[in-house]
Design a protein around this motif. Structure first.
Motif, short mmCIF file in Angstrom:
data_model
loop_
_atom_site.label_atom_id
_atom_site.label_comp_id
_atom_site.label_asym_id
_atom_site.label_seq_id
_atom_site.Cartn_x
_atom_site.Cartn_y
_atom_site.Cartn_z
N LEU A 186 0.82 -1.21 0.00
CA LEU A 186 0.00 0.00 0.00
C LEU A 186 0.85 1.25 0.00
O LEU A 186 0.60 2.20 -0.73
CB LEU A 186 -0.94 0.00 1.20
N VAL A 187 1.90 1.26 0.84
CA VAL A 187 2.81 2.42 0.88
C VAL A 187 3.46 2.62 -0.48
O VAL A 187 3.58 3.74 -0.98
CB VAL A 187 3.88 2.22 1.98
N ALA A 188 3.87 1.50 -1.11
CA ALA A 188 4.50 1.59 -2.44
C ALA A 188 3.52 2.18 -3.44
O ALA A 188 3.88 2.99 -4.29
CB ALA A 188 4.95 0.20 -2.90
N SER A 189 2.24 1.76 -3.33
CA SER A 189 1.22 2.30 -4.24
C SER A 189 1.09 3.80 -4.07
O SER A 189 1.02 4.54 -5.03
CB SER A 189 -0.13 1.63 -3.96
N ILE A 190 1.03 4.24 -2.81
CA ILE A 190 0.87 5.67 -2.53
C ILE A 190 2.05 6.47 -3.09
O ILE A 190 1.88 7.51 -3.70
CB ILE A 190 0.72 5.90 -1.01
N LEU A 191 3.27 5.94 -2.89
CA LEU A 191 4.46 6.63 -3.38
C LEU A 191 4.46 6.71 -4.89
O LEU A 191 4.79 7.75 -5.48
CB LEU A 191 5.72 5.91 -2.89
N LEU A 192 4.06 5.59 -5.54
CA LEU A 192 4.05 5.59 -7.00
C LEU A 192 2.96 6.51 -7.55
O LEU A 192 3.13 7.16 -8.56
CB LEU A 192 3.84 4.16 -7.52
N ILE A 193 1.82 6.54 -6.85
CA ILE A 193 0.76 7.45 -7.28
C ILE A 193 1.25 8.89 -7.19
O ILE A 193 1.07 9.70 -8.10
CB ILE A 193 -0.50 7.25 -6.41
N SER A 194 1.93 9.20 -6.07
CA SER A 194 2.45 10.56 -5.90
C SER A 194 3.46 10.88 -6.99
O SER A 194 3.44 11.97 -7.57
CB SER A 194 3.12 10.68 -4.53
N GLY A 195 4.33 9.91 -7.30
CA GLY A 195 5.33 10.12 -8.33
C GLY A 195 4.71 10.29 -9.69
O GLY A 195 5.10 11.14 -10.48
N ALA A 196 3.68 9.46 -9.96
CA ALA A 196 3.01 9.54 -11.25
C ALA A 196 2.32 10.88 -11.41
O ALA A 196 2.33 11.49 -12.47
CB ALA A 196 1.98 8.40 -11.38
N GLN A 197 1.71 11.35 -10.33
CA GLN A 197 1.01 12.64 -10.39
C GLN A 197 1.99 13.77 -10.65
O GLN A 197 1.69 14.71 -11.37
CB GLN A 197 0.26 12.87 -9.08
N SER A 248 2.16 0.54 -13.01
CA SER A 248 1.35 0.80 -14.21
C SER A 248 0.88 2.26 -14.26
O SER A 248 0.55 2.77 -15.33
CB SER A 248 0.13 -0.13 -14.25
N LEU A 249 0.91 2.96 -13.10
CA LEU A 249 0.49 4.36 -13.08
C LEU A 249 1.48 5.28 -13.78
O LEU A 249 1.19 6.44 -14.03
CB LEU A 249 0.29 4.82 -11.63
N ARG A 250 2.67 4.77 -14.06
CA ARG A 250 3.66 5.59 -14.77
C ARG A 250 3.27 5.81 -16.22
O ARG A 250 3.77 6.72 -16.87
CB ARG A 250 5.04 4.92 -14.66
N SER A 251 2.40 4.94 -16.74
CA SER A 251 1.90 5.10 -18.10
C SER A 251 0.64 5.96 -18.04
O SER A 251 -0.32 5.62 -17.34
CB SER A 251 1.58 3.73 -18.71
N ARG A 252 0.62 7.05 -18.78
CA ARG A 252 -0.54 7.95 -18.74
C ARG A 252 -1.80 7.22 -19.19
O ARG A 252 -2.87 7.40 -18.60
CB ARG A 252 -0.29 9.18 -19.61
N GLU A 253 -1.67 6.40 -20.24
CA GLU A 253 -2.82 5.67 -20.75
C GLU A 253 -3.40 4.74 -19.68
O GLU A 253 -4.61 4.70 -19.46
CB GLU A 253 -2.42 4.87 -21.98
N GLN A 254 -2.51 3.99 -19.00
CA GLN A 254 -2.95 3.07 -17.95
C GLN A 254 -3.52 3.84 -16.75
O GLN A 254 -4.51 3.43 -16.15
CB GLN A 254 -1.78 2.19 -17.50
N ARG A 255 -2.87 4.96 -16.41
CA ARG A 255 -3.32 5.75 -15.27
C ARG A 255 -4.73 6.30 -15.52
O ARG A 255 -5.59 6.24 -14.63
CB ARG A 255 -2.34 6.89 -15.01
N ASP A 256 -4.97 6.82 -16.72
CA ASP A 256 -6.29 7.35 -17.04
C ASP A 256 -7.36 6.25 -16.95
O ASP A 256 -8.47 6.48 -16.44
CB ASP A 256 -6.30 7.95 -18.45
N LYS A 257 -7.00 5.06 -17.42
CA LYS A 257 -7.93 3.94 -17.37
C LYS A 257 -8.23 3.54 -15.93
O LYS A 257 -9.39 3.30 -15.57
CB LYS A 257 -7.32 2.75 -18.14
#
Length: 326
Positions: free
Chosen positions: A11-22, A64-73
């Protein structure tokens, strides 16, 4: 299955990656309106906050959030999941349905008891997932509200007939009866050393010897004692008394086609080659039939309720004003 510690790390990794992707995407504002549902709104911040537990629940790699297409989906899927509770809360208000604090605390207490946690430990476990405890309480209130709406608006429309339950029973267990057949079984078993063609042929030749002796009229118990390679050879082939579901499926399908005193031909299972004889059979009361019927009824009701609920939600969405801006 993930351990609690691994879930927290994920979960922490997800939050960090989401923050990075944003941070990588300037085009998407940090906040704003993602959707309007009648008089309510869902913000982009709400979607971002819900993304981490969504990824964890769905088993999606946060990278997968690093890809804009995947993130939008993914964000669109998260938004869809957020719209349903909003509609349910609005419908609950119309119907005068609510979940009070005392009822909510009773449910949370039940959850703590199931996990054998004190209130402090339970709060800590929630916060370790990166969720504010008050927000968690409200999420649980919405879940309870959904259950109540489902029971009130959907449950009354779900009816499972006895015929449906009995048909499902027959498909799973065979003919419905308050009694069931028990067989006293003996067998002769020849086990190949390996599954090679040569070993299988050698084992088949040995079972043929036993078959020829039986065809010549020799006693089954004597032949089993002298020819069988299974542990039951010492008891002249006797295995014991069994009902359906207690034996190897291949062995059982042959055994339960035989009548008292009958002997099978050569039967192949994963254990080797068998010759089966039914020593005795009797009908006994089926101790499980009522539990099996109740379990099947519950399963059918759950499937039907879920189907009705999807139809109910589709109707709510059709009647509602839903504007997606994300």
């Amino acid at each position: 299955m993930y351990s609690f510690k691994k879930l927290c790390v994920a979960l922490v990794a997800s939050i960090l990656l989401i923050s990075g992707a944003q941070a990588d995407v300037v085009a998407m504002p940090f906040d704003g309106v993602a959707a309007r549902i009648n008089s309510d709104i869902i913000t982009i911040y709400d979607v971002r906050e819900a993304a981490a537990p969504f990824l964890l629940q769905q088993g999606i790699d946060p990278a997968s959030l690093r890809s804009r297409e995947q993130r939008d989906k993914i964000y669109r899927q998260v938004l869809d999941d957020l719209i349903e509770p909003k509609l349910l809360v609005q419908e609950a208000k119309k119907l005068g349905v609510s979940v009070g604090d005392s009822e909510l605390e009773q449910w949370l207490g039940y959850m703590r008891q199931q996990q054998q946690l004190t209130e402090e430990q339970f709060r800590a476990s929630v916060e370790q997932y990166g969720m504010n405890y008050d927000e968690y309480r409200e999420m649980m209130r919405d879940n309870l509200l959904r259950m109540r709406i489902t029971q009130r608006s959907v449950g009354s429309k779900v009816s499972i007939t006895d015929a449906e339950v009995e048909d499902a029973y027959r498909a799973r267990y065979g003919e419905l009866s308050s009694t069931e057949k028990y067989l006293k079984i003996s067998h002769i078993l020849i086990q190949p050393a390996t599954n090679s063609k040569e070993d299988l042929q050698a084992a088949y030749k040995r079972i043929l010897v036993a078959k020829q002796r039986l065809d010549a009229g020799e006693d089954f118990g004597l032949v089993a004692k002298e020819e069988s390679e299974g542990p039951s050879a010492s008891t002249k082939g006797e295995l014991g008394v069994f009902r359906r579901g207690e034996l190897d499926p291949d062995f059982e399908s042959y055994a339960f086609e035989l009548s008292k005193g009958e002997t099978s031909g050569i039967v192949k299972t994963k254990f080797g080659y068998h010759i089966i004889k039914i020593i005795d059979e009797e009908e006994r009361s089926n101790p499980d039939v009522e539990d099996q019927l109740d379990r099947i009824r519950g399963e059918l009701r759950q499937v039907a309720t879920e189907r009705q609920f999807k139809s109910y939600m589709k109707g709510l969405k059709t009647r509602a004003f839903v504007e997606v801006l994300l």
